[in-house]
Motif scaffolding. Sequence first.
Motif, PDB file in Angstrom:
ATOM      1  N   ARG A  78      23.241  -9.759  -8.956  1.00 22.28           N
ATOM      2  CA  ARG A  78      21.419  -9.109  -8.296  1.00 22.28           C
ATOM      3  C   ARG A  78      22.132  -7.841  -8.861  1.00 22.28           C
ATOM      4  O   ARG A  78      23.664  -7.634  -9.651  1.00 22.28           O
ATOM      5  CB  ARG A  78      22.080  -9.503  -7.042  1.00 22.28           C
ATOM      6  N   LYS A  79      20.882  -7.525  -8.672  1.00 31.89           N
ATOM      7  CA  LYS A  79      20.794  -5.818  -9.462  1.00 31.89           C
ATOM      8  C   LYS A  79      19.071  -4.968  -8.710  1.00 31.89           C
ATOM      9  O   LYS A  79      18.863  -6.044  -8.444  1.00 31.89           O
ATOM     10  CB  LYS A  79      20.329  -5.669 -11.221  1.00 31.89           C
ATOM     11  N   THR A  80      19.915  -3.812  -8.831  1.00 28.80           N
ATOM     12  CA  THR A  80      19.066  -3.222  -7.727  1.00 28.80           C
ATOM     13  C   THR A  80      18.582  -1.990  -8.719  1.00 28.80           C
ATOM     14  O   THR A  80      19.690  -1.167  -9.300  1.00 28.80           O
ATOM     15  CB  THR A  80      20.082  -2.226  -6.746  1.00 28.80           C
ATOM     16  N   ILE A  81      17.675  -1.861  -8.865  1.00 31.24           N
ATOM     17  CA  ILE A  81      17.551  -0.333  -9.516  1.00 31.24           C
ATOM     18  C   ILE A  81      16.239   1.018  -8.272  1.00 31.24           C
ATOM     19  O   ILE A  81      15.995  -0.056  -7.612  1.00 31.24           O
ATOM     20  CB  ILE A  81      16.133  -0.802 -11.085  1.00 31.24           C
ATOM     21  N   ASP A  82      16.461   1.886  -9.268  1.00 23.05           N
ATOM     22  CA  ASP A  82      15.305   2.473  -8.278  1.00 23.05           C
ATOM     23  C   ASP A  82      14.178   2.913  -8.692  1.00 23.05           C
ATOM     24  O   ASP A  82      13.589   3.218 -10.272  1.00 23.05           O
ATOM     25  CB  ASP A  82      16.001   4.226  -8.994  1.00 23.05           C
ATOM     26  N   ALA A  83      13.127   2.390  -7.611  1.00 24.99           N
ATOM     27  CA  ALA A  83      11.504   2.066  -8.384  1.00 24.99           C
ATOM     28  C   ALA A  83      10.562   2.328  -7.381  1.00 24.99           C
ATOM     29  O   ALA A  83      10.941   1.693  -6.406  1.00 24.99           O
ATOM     30  CB  ALA A  83      11.253   0.362  -8.497  1.00 24.99           C
ATOM     31  N   HIS A  84       9.959   3.657  -7.369  1.00 25.85           N
ATOM     32  CA  HIS A  84       8.620   3.688  -6.283  1.00 25.85           C
ATOM     33  C   HIS A  84       7.600   2.453  -6.627  1.00 25.85           C
ATOM     34  O   HIS A  84       6.741   3.011  -5.766  1.00 25.85           O
ATOM     35  CB  HIS A  84       8.393   4.740  -6.470  1.00 25.85           C
ATOM     36  N   TRP A  85       7.308   1.981  -7.677  1.00 28.30           N
ATOM     37  CA  TRP A  85       5.825   0.597  -7.190  1.00 28.30           C
ATOM     38  C   TRP A  85       6.234  -0.051  -7.651  1.00 28.30           C
ATOM     39  O   TRP A  85       7.737  -0.698  -8.896  1.00 28.30           O
ATOM     40  CB  TRP A  85       4.333   1.336  -8.719  1.00 28.30           C
ATOM     41  N   GLY A 107       0.505  -1.052  -0.122  1.00 27.15           N
ATOM     42  CA  GLY A 107       0.280  -0.149   0.220  1.00 27.15           C
ATOM     43  C   GLY A 107       1.566   1.406  -0.305  1.00 27.15           C
ATOM     44  O   GLY A 107       0.446   2.053   0.035  1.00 27.15           O
ATOM     45  N   ARG A 108       1.919   1.051   0.413  1.00 30.63           N
ATOM     46  CA  ARG A 108       2.953   2.268  -0.042  1.00 30.63           C
ATOM     47  C   ARG A 108       4.148   2.197  -1.140  1.00 30.63           C
ATOM     48  O   ARG A 108       4.897   2.218  -1.383  1.00 30.63           O
ATOM     49  CB  ARG A 108       3.592   2.470   1.177  1.00 30.63           C
ATOM     50  N   GLY A 109       3.683   1.690  -2.386  1.00 27.07           N
ATOM     51  CA  GLY A 109       4.752   1.542  -3.461  1.00 27.07           C
ATOM     52  C   GLY A 109       4.956  -0.281  -3.958  1.00 27.07           C
ATOM     53  O   GLY A 109       4.651  -0.337  -4.770  1.00 27.07           O
ATOM     54  N   VAL A 110       4.216  -0.852  -2.648  1.00 25.98           N
ATOM     55  CA  VAL A 110       3.965  -2.548  -2.746  1.00 25.98           C
ATOM     56  C   VAL A 110       2.115  -2.606  -3.156  1.00 25.98           C
ATOM     57  O   VAL A 110       1.987  -2.374  -2.566  1.00 25.98           O
ATOM     58  CB  VAL A 110       4.600  -3.192  -2.154  1.00 25.98           C
TER      59      VAL A 110
END
Length: 549
Positions: free
Chosen positions: A449-456, A351-354
């Motif tokens: 592994r990979k990290t991305i900037d994602a808010h959703w 509910g806060r991005g997920v």
Amino acid sequence: MLSKPVLLTVDDDPGVSRAVARDLRRRYAEAYRIVRAESGGQALEALGELRLRGDDTAVLLADYRMPGMDGVEFLERAMDLFPFARRILLTAYADTDAAIRAINDVDLDHYMLKPWNPPEEKFYPVIDEQLDAWARVDRRPPGELRVVGHRWSARCYEVRDFLARHQVPYTWLMDGDPEGAELVAAAACPELPLIVTADGGTLSAPSDAELAAAVGLPSTPSTGFYDLIVVGGGPSGLGAAVYGASEGLKTVVVERRALGGQAGQSSRIENYLGFPDGVSGAQLADRARRQADRFGAELLQAGEVTALESRGTARVARLSDGTEIAAHAVILATGVSYRRLNAEGVDDFVGRGVYYGAALTEAPSCAGEEVAVVGGANSAGQAAVHLAKYAKKVHIIVRADGLEKSMSHYLVEQIAATPNIEVHTGKTVCAAEGADRLERLTFAWPGGRKTIDAHWLFVFIGAEPGTGWLDGFVERDARGYVVTGPDLVGGGRRPAGWPLARQPYHLETSVPGVFAAGDVRSESMKRVASAVGDGAMAVALVHRYLEQS
């Protein structure tokens, strides 16, 4: 006296324009005023005058091929003046691409091929349907209901999603905004979200049932006994409601959240029979609701069945508020819910991005952002295509080595043709991070592994039936799906406690008179069309059960 609502037709061909107006007058002149225009500009002027006089407009029929302003552009501009008017585009056979564009741009309600003779078969049924839909819509100005809350509050999201799925207009205000802060102070509201109703009443952090009552959704049964109780209002439940009520059964549907189920959240269903250009889940659910309502089915929303029991020949459902209703027969059509994603930190941001499911209310907020969709089935593909209209980039993360095994071919092709969608196969989400909201996602694969900037993050990773409340009442399989018909009698056995000489009918559970339809049924097809078919078939079997009882 109130003036008659308007049916407006616009076509630059005077002959066609007169023919449309003539057919409209023949059938609708007694209750509606027919207004004819021969250009988009002329039609907009007429609508402006109607708006100034306070007259309402029910239907807009616009020809596609008009010089200066085509029909799609006219309908788009007319929406600003009369947002609730039903929109119909008149097209030639060669203009179906324009109709598809109109569906996307102006949420077109119908497109009609010219010529439409005879009108009794090809014209009037369409207008009747659109007028019926227009009459049922609450056309009060939006914003009468106000919702004040935190932008990244899970419960505030649930309230907004509830209102959107029930097509209740509202204005969203954040508690930090001047107007929102003023309302919170005036209400001395101890807990958000704060709901301010049209008459100035307030609700602090209401439950779904309280919210349903405040906006006028039916949630209380009209009687204690029915012929048929349908538990769940997705495609199978609504299908059962339509066929049950139309065939004379006193039918009640009890839906826990919003009519339409998971299918109602879909941005566009393109492989459902009878809709060659696709239909949104909300439109399909609304049409089914209106159809069930027209036949007399009772639709209870924000009500939850928590237990079932047999009392002689009656089947009794207990609701979450303690109310009991009984019936001769029950159809279980509760569908499934999305399986939770087991990854570090994900539960902290629900509910806060997920979001589990399509969460269509969030799509416009994704503009210019990177979003992630987890899953490889049709629901994930439909969501990704829809989100790609808003987001800078959509990442589809799927555990399998491709989409072809689990997703319809038409969706695979759409995804491949959408430049801002990237598919990551053989990968899983392993972590979610952020402060007040989701800020980063990490996905992994063997050796990396990979990290991305994602808010959703939108999750579609399979489903679970949520049938624990049926434990001890009907037989279920190892995954919790309800077992029916032939699957109950393998090896010549009968279900434990089965009291009848006959075997269970095809969709009947281990309790006579209790049937299962749609996704909740063991080994079902998990498609909208098959769910609707299950609902219709279950009603036919209910009739057979009642005849022999």
